[in-house]
Design an enzyme around this catalytic site. Structure first.
Site, short mmCIF file in Angstrom:
data_model
loop_
_atom_site.label_atom_id
_atom_site.label_comp_id
_atom_site.label_asym_id
_atom_site.label_seq_id
_atom_site.Cartn_x
_atom_site.Cartn_y
_atom_site.Cartn_z
CD GLU A 115 -44.90 -37.79 15.24
OE1 GLU A 115 -44.04 -37.96 16.20
OE2 GLU A 115 -45.35 -38.77 14.92
CE LYS A 117 -34.71 -34.64 15.28
NZ LYS A 117 -33.94 -34.33 16.47
CG ASP A 119 -32.62 -31.29 20.92
OD1 ASP A 119 -32.21 -32.48 20.86
OD2 ASP A 119 -31.44 -30.38 21.06
CE1 TYR A 229 -39.90 -41.63 18.76
CE2 TYR A 229 -39.54 -39.77 20.09
CZ TYR A 229 -39.06 -40.76 19.54
OH TYR A 229 -37.95 -41.41 19.88
CE LYS A 293 -42.24 -40.01 13.54
NZ LYS A 293 -42.40 -40.18 14.74
CE LYS A 317 -32.07 -30.77 13.93
NZ LYS A 317 -30.78 -31.68 13.86
CB CYS A 411 -12.68 -10.52 43.88
SG CYS A 411 -14.58 -10.33 43.68
CB CYS A 414 -14.87 -7.71 47.36
SG CYS A 414 -14.09 -9.46 47.47
CB CYS A 429 -14.32 -13.98 45.01
SG CYS A 429 -14.34 -12.88 46.45
CB CYS A 434 -17.27 -11.01 47.98
SG CYS A 434 -17.60 -10.42 46.42
S1 IVH Z 1 -39.39 -40.81 15.26
C1 IVH Z 1 -37.50 -43.95 12.80
N1 IVH Z 1 -40.38 -38.91 16.32
O1 IVH Z 1 -34.98 -37.74 17.17
C2 IVH Z 1 -37.90 -42.95 13.42
N2 IVH Z 1 -38.13 -39.09 16.65
O2 IVH Z 1 -32.80 -39.30 14.85
C3 IVH Z 1 -37.18 -42.83 14.85
N3 IVH Z 1 -37.13 -37.34 18.26
O3 IVH Z 1 -33.13 -39.97 18.66
C4 IVH Z 1 -37.58 -41.65 15.62
N4 IVH Z 1 -38.94 -36.14 18.43
O4 IVH Z 1 -35.37 -39.42 20.01
C5 IVH Z 1 -39.18 -39.48 16.07
N5 IVH Z 1 -41.66 -36.90 17.13
C6 IVH Z 1 -40.49 -37.77 16.99
C7 IVH Z 1 -39.08 -37.39 17.71
C8 IVH Z 1 -38.05 -38.22 17.25
C9 IVH Z 1 -37.72 -36.25 18.71
C10 IVH Z 1 -35.74 -37.81 18.20
C11 IVH Z 1 -35.69 -39.37 18.63
C12 IVH Z 1 -34.23 -39.76 17.94
C13 IVH Z 1 -33.93 -38.76 16.94
C14 IVH Z 1 -34.03 -39.38 15.69
#
Ligand code: IVH
Length: 670
Positions: A115, A117, A119, A229, A293, A317, A411, A414, A429, A434
């Site tokens: 999936e 990830k 942020d 998720y 996973k 990552k 400034c 101006c 400023c 200005c």
């Molecule tokens: S699973 C044990 N799936 O990443 C599994 N986490 O360090 C727990 N995150 O704070 C997380 N997208 O918020 C999972 N598709 C995703 C995710 C995800 C973002 C974030 C999650 C957590 C951090 C894990």
């Protein structure tokens, strides 16, 4: 309509709205138009207003936020929220797969779910018998903050699970990521910049800052979304795999990421990673990697966890969008609110396929903290589509020839004084005229959510300011089609359209007008809060800072800012000239000022807290009517002490009967 009937209709409307939310937010495939949806919503709002007892916290109308909290409560997660082990390269991913095979003593391929990830902020939602009861942040994984009021305002989070193929379980804990799309993030920052609020550094911070608001009505104004998720504790339903979870949650109205994929082995997961990485540029939301996973829950259980991270999951990552370069110069840029932002000019460098040669240094404190000097070799990061920033200085590259930077005291645009107010990180400023500020002010004034002056774009603003046609916002309304047509590349027709747009903008509601004035700290939300207590512009000239601060939701900064703005002679003069040019605040909308419009009241019996005439005045002030006899058109029968024959008649007709207390609540008197 009788109460019973209203109750049934309200329930029906809620079901329909929930279903259409699901079509819209989860399936991304609406069945009805926005207008039809709005009509259903308005009907429900109308019913709930008419029969306040029908209001429930899980109604789709209740996404506006609740009263501010003093602090968040704590929620202990039934099942701890674990974190993920990171992998930066393919080798580590292959090693992860091998480790799993060793642990399970198998040579067979392991099936995975991969999936994106996201942020954002991890949250847990608890549904009991289908109703959202608790929302919390991940916190330290064991317990987090109670953000129930806040998550309620997020439209992609159902307040009530829908029942389609399958009845939702008795208890369902779901986990997901609350995030903000890049486009929405930029819009939000633009609005913040316009009112001199500090900008969010990236969508993640914006999402976190928006979710962790003690005043949930602020959260309600922020464009947050969720992707679910995973699950925590579930009662009344067994799941066998991650894939099953991702397939099932949407049926209940919980959004999962459509990019998630089942992979037969680790190679497929690695291929998936490359595919998603290639999709990042220009994607609506930021992804910082993919999560891999083990699909089967039985296998997951066997694998277990080590030091708060599951053995069955890995965050692979994406490479950070960073590069190393040198700073050639630092310049102070003047923004539209007069704020001076130090900007580093750098040796051009490519980061994630884009050439970068400038980075924001935010403010003097940031420069001092990171000890950034002209000539330094630095690490620069581009977070998504956001302005690049300097992460750190590579001290080992210092030669001694680097020069430190301090903000100019005049400034650069101006020449006016630059000041830094105590307690503030920002230099400003002070020049009222200005040009740097003027253009910004006009741009904000004309923007869609302010005065909405169609066609008055950046280029045109540059031109009218450069030509000296506009020296403040009031001058805009003196522009004629001839003035505009005299500008370069401006057709007569377009010039006329702009004059029309100016004309059309002359009757803004008060909140929009206040927002358009661009007072510091006064965004759309604060403007609305102010107008609730001070419904006419004149009141703003008289109100003291103390009185402003006494308004719920208004803090000392806003109070100072608003008071200071209206106390300034120059500002008052601009408003006077706007008014002279024909700008006139529109009468408050019928909905707000005439909440009882179309509603007929009948009084019977003696009232205790007021006379019949006073009650009648109150109803009429709010747009309602008073009848002297019981008939089907009567919306409310107010029964006082010892009601007479009209009361009997009203009961016979099944009219809605309330007592004096309820009446007072309805008309808003104590
Ligand atoms: S699973 C044990 N799936 O990443 C599994 N986490 O360090 C727990 N995150 O704070 C997380 N997208 O918020 C999972 N598709 C995703 C995710 C995800 C973002 C974030 C999650 C957590 C951090 C894990």
């Amino acid at each position: 309509m009788a109460l019973r009937e209203a109750e049934e209709r309200a329930a029906e409307l809620r079901r329909e709205l929930e279903y259409h939310n699901y079509r819209y937010y989860v399936l991304d495939d609406p069945e009805i138009s926005d207008a039809e949806y709005d009509a259903l919503m308005r009907e429900l709002e109308g019913l709930e207003e008419e029969y306040p007892e029908l209001k429930t916290p899980i109604s789709p109308t209740q996404r506006v936020g609740a009263a501010p909290l003093e602090e968040f409560g704590q929620v202990t997660h039934t099942v701890p929220m674990l974190s993920l082990t990171n992998a930066m390269e393919e080798g580590a991913v292959i090693e992860f797969d091998q480790r799993i095979k060793r642990f399970l003593k198998t040579n067979e391929e392991i099936e995975y779910v991969a999936e994106p990830k996201l942020d954002g902020v991890a949250v847990e939602l608890i549904y009991e018998r289908g109703e959202l009861t608790v929302g919390s942040t991940r916190g330290d994984g064991v317990s987090g903050e109670d953000v129930t009021q806040n998550v309620r305002t997020i439209k992609t989070i159902p307040l009530h699970l829908i029942e389609r193929e399958e009845v939702p379980p008795d208890r369902l804990e779901v986990r997901g990521e609350v995030y903000m799309e890049v486009g929405e993030f930029k819009e939000l920052n633009k609005r913040r910049e316009a009112i001199g609020e500090p900008l969010f550094a990236n969508p993640r911070n914006a999402a976190a800052g928006s979710l962790r608001q003690l005043d949930s009505s602020v959260t309600a104004q922020r464009p947050l979304k969720i992707f679910c998720y995973g699950i925590g504790e579930v009662k009344g339903r067994a799941f066998e795999s991650q894939w099953e979870v991702l397939q099932t949650l949407p049926q209940w109205g919980l959004r999962t990421n459509p990019l998630a994929r089942q992979c037969k082995n680790i190679q497929e997961a690695v291929a998936y990673y490359r595919e998603i990485n290639g999709l990042r540029e220009g994607h609506p939301y930021e992804m910082d990697g993919v999560v891999i996973k083990v699909d089967g829950f039985a296998l997951q259980r066997r694998l277990g966890e080590v030091s708060r991270s599951p053995r069955w999951a890995l965050a692979y990552k994406f490479p950070a969008k960073e590069a190393t370069t040198t700073i050639i110069a630092i310049r102070a840029q003047v923004g539209r609110t007069g704020a001076l932002t130090p900007v580093a000019e750098m040796e051009p460098v490519r980061i994630g396929g884009v050439e970068v040669k400038r980075a924001t240094l935010h403010n003097q404190d940031e420069i001092d903290k990171k000890d950034i000097r002209v000539g330094d070799t630095v690490v620069v990061r581009r977070a998504g589509d956001v302005i690049p920033e300097v992460v750190k200085v590579i001290l080992s590259k210092r030669t001694g020839a680097e020069q430190s930077f301090t903000m100019p005291d005049t400034c650069p645009v101006c020449g006016s004084d630059v000041v830094r107010l105590p307690g503030e990180a920002i230099h400003r400023c002070v020049g009222i005229s200005c040009p740097a500020q003027l253009k910004g002010r006009i741009r904000h004034f004309a923007s869609k959510r302010a005065m909405d002056i169609d066609g008055l774009g950046l280029k045109l603003i540059d031109q009218v300011v450069a030509k000296g046609l506009v020296k403040d916002i009031a001058d805009l309304y003196d522009l004629t089609a001839d003035d505009l047509a005299s500008l370069e590349r401006m057709a007569k027709k377009s010039a006329e359209n702009i004059v029309k747009a100016l004309e059309k903008s002359k009757h803004p509601p008060l909140a929009r007008f206040l927002y358009a004035l661009g007072m510091r700290h006064v965004g759309e939300h604060i403007a609305q809060v102010l107008v609730r207590s001070l419904p006419s512009l004149d009141q703003f000239y008289q109100v003291s800072a103390e009185e402003l601060e006494a308004i719920p939701g208004i803090g000392p900064e806003v109070a100072q800012s608003v008071h200071g703005f209206f106390n300034d002679k120059g500002n008052r003069e601009v408003i006077r000239r706007l008014q002279k040019a024909g700008v006139e605040i529109a009468a408050p909308s019928a909905k707000r000022e005439a909440p009882l419009k179309g509603k007929t009241f009948l009084f019977t019996g003696a009232l205790e807290g007021m006379t019949r005439d006073e009650a009648k005045d109150l109803v009429e002030e709010l747009g309602g009517e008073v009848s002297s006899s019981a008939g089907r058109g009567v919306a409310y029968v107010v029964a006082g002490k010892d009601p007479g024959s009209k009361y009997a008649k009203a009961r016979e007709l099944g009219l809605f009967i309330i007592d004096e207390e309820e009446f007072k609540r309805l008309v808003g008197v104590k």
